[in-house]
Design a protein around this motif. Structure first.
Motif, PDB file in Angstrom:
ATOM      1  N   LEU A  78      46.450  35.972  47.156  1.00  0.00           N
ATOM      2  CA  LEU A  78      45.363  34.993  47.064  1.00  0.00           C
ATOM      3  C   LEU A  78      44.410  35.127  48.245  1.00  0.00           C
ATOM      4  CD1 LEU A  78      47.165  31.773  45.773  1.00  0.00           C
ATOM      5  CD2 LEU A  78      45.577  33.249  44.543  1.00  0.00           C
ATOM      6  N   ASP A  79      44.967  35.305  49.438  1.00  0.00           N
ATOM      7  CA  ASP A  79      44.131  35.499  50.614  1.00  0.00           C
ATOM      8  C   ASP A  79      43.303  36.769  50.479  1.00  0.00           C
ATOM      9  OD1 ASP A  79      45.115  33.193  51.737  1.00  0.00           O
ATOM     10  OD2 ASP A  79      46.552  34.216  53.047  1.00  0.00           O
ATOM     11  N   GLU A  80      43.954  37.810  50.001  1.00  0.00           N
ATOM     12  CA  GLU A  80      43.255  39.087  49.832  1.00  0.00           C
ATOM     13  C   GLU A  80      42.156  38.958  48.791  1.00  0.00           C
ATOM     14  OE1 GLU A  80      44.365  43.476  48.184  1.00  0.00           O
ATOM     15  OE2 GLU A  80      45.837  42.497  49.467  1.00  0.00           O
ATOM     16  N   GLN A  81      42.430  38.235  47.707  1.00  0.00           N
ATOM     17  CA  GLN A  81      41.436  38.045  46.659  1.00  0.00           C
ATOM     18  C   GLN A  81      40.253  37.227  47.179  1.00  0.00           C
ATOM     19  OE1 GLN A  81      42.926  36.097  43.172  1.00  0.00           O
ATOM     20  NE2 GLN A  81      41.119  36.581  41.962  1.00  0.00           N
ATOM     21  N   ALA A  82      40.539  36.188  47.960  1.00  0.00           N
ATOM     22  CA  ALA A  82      39.463  35.375  48.526  1.00  0.00           C
ATOM     23  C   ALA A  82      38.604  36.206  49.468  1.00  0.00           C
ATOM     24  CB  ALA A  82      40.040  34.172  49.262  1.00  0.00           C
ATOM     25  N   LEU A 102      38.152  39.437  49.356  1.00  0.00           N
ATOM     26  CA  LEU A 102      37.361  40.371  48.550  1.00  0.00           C
ATOM     27  C   LEU A 102      36.163  39.681  47.903  1.00  0.00           C
ATOM     28  CD1 LEU A 102      40.180  42.435  46.825  1.00  0.00           C
ATOM     29  CD2 LEU A 102      38.643  43.202  48.636  1.00  0.00           C
ATOM     30  N   LEU A 103      36.370  38.452  47.426  1.00  0.00           N
ATOM     31  CA  LEU A 103      35.264  37.702  46.829  1.00  0.00           C
ATOM     32  C   LEU A 103      34.177  37.391  47.855  1.00  0.00           C
ATOM     33  CD1 LEU A 103      37.155  35.238  44.469  1.00  0.00           C
ATOM     34  CD2 LEU A 103      35.731  37.175  43.814  1.00  0.00           C
ATOM     35  N   VAL A 104      34.576  36.962  49.024  1.00  0.00           N
ATOM     36  CA  VAL A 104      33.604  36.660  50.082  1.00  0.00           C
ATOM     37  C   VAL A 104      32.856  37.919  50.499  1.00  0.00           C
ATOM     38  CG1 VAL A 104      33.383  35.921  52.489  1.00  0.00           C
ATOM     39  CG2 VAL A 104      34.807  34.617  50.909  1.00  0.00           C
ATOM     40  N   LEU A 153      30.358  38.765  47.771  1.00  0.00           N
ATOM     41  CA  LEU A 153      29.189  37.881  47.820  1.00  0.00           C
ATOM     42  C   LEU A 153      28.270  38.224  48.987  1.00  0.00           C
ATOM     43  CD1 LEU A 153      30.740  34.423  46.925  1.00  0.00           C
ATOM     44  CD2 LEU A 153      29.062  35.712  45.608  1.00  0.00           C
ATOM     45  N   ALA A 154      28.847  38.551  50.127  1.00  0.00           N
ATOM     46  CA  ALA A 154      28.040  38.925  51.291  1.00  0.00           C
ATOM     47  C   ALA A 154      27.269  40.212  51.011  1.00  0.00           C
ATOM     48  CB  ALA A 154      28.927  39.093  52.519  1.00  0.00           C
ATOM     49  N   ASP A 155      27.926  41.179  50.378  1.00  0.00           N
ATOM     50  CA  ASP A 155      27.257  42.431  50.045  1.00  0.00           C
ATOM     51  C   ASP A 155      26.126  42.187  49.059  1.00  0.00           C
ATOM     52  OD1 ASP A 155      27.016  45.346  50.105  1.00  0.00           O
ATOM     53  OD2 ASP A 155      27.686  45.212  48.014  1.00  0.00           O
ATOM     54  N   LEU A 156      26.362  41.337  48.067  1.00  0.00           N
ATOM     55  CA  LEU A 156      25.327  41.001  47.095  1.00  0.00           C
ATOM     56  C   LEU A 156      24.132  40.332  47.777  1.00  0.00           C
ATOM     57  CD1 LEU A 156      24.423  40.809  44.119  1.00  0.00           C
ATOM     58  CD2 LEU A 156      25.616  38.617  44.030  1.00  0.00           C
ATOM     59  N   ALA A 157      24.401  39.404  48.690  1.00  0.00           N
ATOM     60  CA  ALA A 157      23.322  38.718  49.403  1.00  0.00           C
ATOM     61  C   ALA A 157      22.517  39.693  50.248  1.00  0.00           C
ATOM     62  CB  ALA A 157      23.898  37.610  50.278  1.00  0.00           C
ATOM     63  N   VAL A 158      23.190  40.604  50.935  1.00  0.00           N
ATOM     64  CA  VAL A 158      22.489  41.568  51.782  1.00  0.00           C
ATOM     65  C   VAL A 158      21.652  42.518  50.938  1.00  0.00           C
ATOM     66  CG1 VAL A 158      22.846  43.537  53.327  1.00  0.00           C
ATOM     67  CG2 VAL A 158      24.087  41.417  53.713  1.00  0.00           C
ATOM     68  N   SER A 159      22.202  42.999  49.837  1.00  0.00           N
ATOM     69  CA  SER A 159      21.434  43.926  49.007  1.00  0.00           C
ATOM     70  C   SER A 159      20.249  43.229  48.346  1.00  0.00           C
ATOM     71  CB  SER A 159      22.325  44.575  47.951  1.00  0.00           C
ATOM     72  OG  SER A 159      22.788  43.619  47.031  1.00  0.00           O
TER      73      SER A 159
END
Length: 91
Positions: free
Chosen positions: A10-14, A16-18, A21-27
């Motif tokens: 769950l920690d790993e999944q969270a 990865l999601l964050v 999202l950060a990569d999407l925001a930067v791009s």
């Protein structure tokens, strides 16, 4: 120290999601900055901005007309049509 396998995933999944999202925001931000730079380099940037302002004002007018204007009552429309037919028949 023992870790639970479910908790770790769950920690790993969270994480990865964050990160996603950060990569999407930067791009997205990089793409927007590139677009703005391209627009600023254009020689007709002032005309383009004026046209965009006119388009936005027209769109706003359409939205206000669509939602702010109250349509006439159906009985009022029928009464006007009947009056128009009556006056057309008398002439």
């Amino acid at each position: 120290m023992t870790r639970e396998a479910g908790r770790e995933s769950l920690d790993e999944q969270a994480l990865l999601l964050v990160a996603g999202l950060a990569d999407l925001a930067v791009s997205t931000l990089g793409s927007a900055v590139g677009t703005v730079r391209g627009l600023l380099r254009r020689s007709d940037a002032a005309d383009l901005a004026a046209q965009a302002e006119q388009d936005l004002a027209a769109r706003g007018r359409l939205v206000l007309d669509r939602y702010a204007a109250v349509p006439p009552a159906q009985l009022e429309i029928l009464a006007r049509q009947a009056l128009a037919r009556k006056s057309a028949g008398e002439d």
